[in-house]
Design an enzyme around this catalytic site. Sequence first.
Site, PDB file in Angstrom:
ATOM      1  N   LYS A 255      48.918  41.616  51.879  1.00  0.00           N
ATOM      2  CA  LYS A 255      48.311  41.863  50.570  1.00  0.00           C
ATOM      3  C   LYS A 255      47.172  42.864  50.764  1.00  0.00           C
ATOM      4  CE  LYS A 255      46.124  39.316  46.705  1.00  0.00           C
ATOM      5  NZ  LYS A 255      45.756  37.984  46.192  1.00  0.00           N
TER       6      LYS A 255
ATOM      7  N   SER B 224      47.244  36.521  41.512  1.00  0.00           N
ATOM      8  CA  SER B 224      47.026  37.935  41.769  1.00  0.00           C
ATOM      9  C   SER B 224      47.932  38.514  42.853  1.00  0.00           C
ATOM     10  CB  SER B 224      45.568  38.163  42.194  1.00  0.00           C
ATOM     11  OG  SER B 224      45.312  37.532  43.440  1.00  0.00           O
TER      12      SER B 224
ATOM     13  N   SER C 119      46.386  32.106  43.116  1.00  0.00           N
ATOM     14  CA  SER C 119      46.949  33.448  43.344  1.00  0.00           C
ATOM     15  C   SER C 119      48.070  33.525  44.368  1.00  0.00           C
ATOM     16  CB  SER C 119      45.838  34.416  43.763  1.00  0.00           C
ATOM     17  OG  SER C 119      45.112  34.819  42.638  1.00  0.00           O
TER      18      SER C 119
END
Lengths: 484, 93
Positions: free
Chosen positions: A76, A151, A175
């Site tokens: 990420k 997210s 997330s």
Amino acid sequence: MHNLTIAQMIRELRQKTFSSVELTEHFLARIERLDSQYNSFVSITRARALQQARQADARLAAGNAPALCGVPIAHKDIFCTNGVRTSCGSKMLDNFVPPYDATIVENYQRDGVVMLGKTNMDEFAMGSSNETSYYGPVRNPWALNCVPGGSSGGAAASVAARITPACTASDTGGSIRQPASLCGITGIKPTYGRVSRWGMIAFASSLDQAGLLTRTAEDSALLLNTMASFDSKDSTCVDEPVPDYTATLNQSISGLKIGLPKEYFGEGLSEGTARAVEEAIKTFEKLGATVHSISLPHSHIAVPAYYVIAPAECSANLSRFDGVRYGYRCENPQNLEDLYKRSRSEGFGDEVKRRIMVGCYALSAGFYDAYYAKAQKARRLIQQDFVEAFKQVDVIMGPTSPSPAFEFGSKGKDPVAMYLEDIYTIATNLAGLPGMSIPCGLSDNKPVGLQIIGNYFAEAQMLNVAHQFQQNTQFHDLAPAGIQ
Amino acid sequence: MDHSEIKKLAHLARLEIRPDALDEVAERISNVLTLVDQLQALDTDHVAPMAHPLDAVQRLRADVVTEPDCRAAYQAIAPATENGLYLVPKVID
């Protein structure tokens, strides 16, 4: 090759069915060919990946390689990667090339894991739909008109689309688990302090925790073995031995006590999600688990408490972005205040600015006791609910999200509608507990996630429970239409 | 939240809000504050605030130098530097 799990790749790499270079090249080609549909990657690190793969092949040939050596994954874009742009989904860091690696990035490099690239995310991890990214929204491989969740939306979409075998991610209020749920994959958020936060760009430091998005619980266990470590560079990292998370995957779960919080099955839960979760619980009963109704009476204040604590911490953490030391700087600043204000106003997106302002409000003179101190007390009550529950049961289960993936823009302009998307996941972060989401069915042809919440440092037990479910069901093998 | 409150808050946060966006920002922040105001109904009289879920305390270490000099690497990514210093607009006349 892309339909293999990481556990299978490890075996094939050792049997020389293919090399790490071939495996890496296969995934790089898939990303380059297919990702324009999903927008899940913000950087593809082809040259570095192939170099790492060649080194991995040499270690494999020498015969003393660590388990994960040669396996490609993505990170990420919240984890700092030395020499590779780390944007955190923001214009503010569009030009930020960190001079160091996050601890978890280092851990994976040490064990010979190949980095394919960096994945898209909501700006500074603030969002539940990946719509706030400076690099544009990510599309859900199950339905391109729908969000992948957030997210960690890019991470989840890329794993669901089989363009990367797994991805690291972070979870501050859901997330990891919510995008895992919306994309039909497995996600794990470990106990707060289990995994180093060093080099993970901070959003809300008392809630942020790094974890994983994978296809199966077994893959999560394999990857967590490397990710989890004590790190003196993270002052909140807990010095607790790291077990081999794969060692207990095959234990029987007969006699397991599952708690179902009545607050997680009430108003707001969609019918299709409720049905899939109830079916999953029946599967666990068939495997010998017993089901107990429990109550988490302060569940209703988790979202309000979170939206004081997370913005308050974010306003402090994001004050470091000032246009002076790194990141975006506005053109022709007139004076220092103009430099600060325009760099921040032009560099941050609307949701980030909103949360900074809410945080400043909650921390400002005269309001601190009414907001921040009150929320920290609410947090204690929420934690006590879980402590009481874990006196009666081994794990807690329920839905991860109220409903399956929703269409872009469908939450309107009121931020609160989006905040309620994390209604079942936020309490876990406030309490610092570990949580997972695993696929447990479809509703309207879109995946539904089952949330598993464990006691502190009970990651091995959660992974065992999830693995036993996956040994007896096929939901984790389902792929979005068109993905071969 | 009225415009003057939003402007004050924006200044505290070192942010600038365009005049034509003030209404929208005020409305959305008010919605968030209405949500968090649900906390006020909660009885927390005898509850201690929670700072760390595992009640961990700050670790101490030996008082020795552990940080290497990384100035050149850190300043290589700065918007403007000179002679090892970060440059900002003039602050003193």
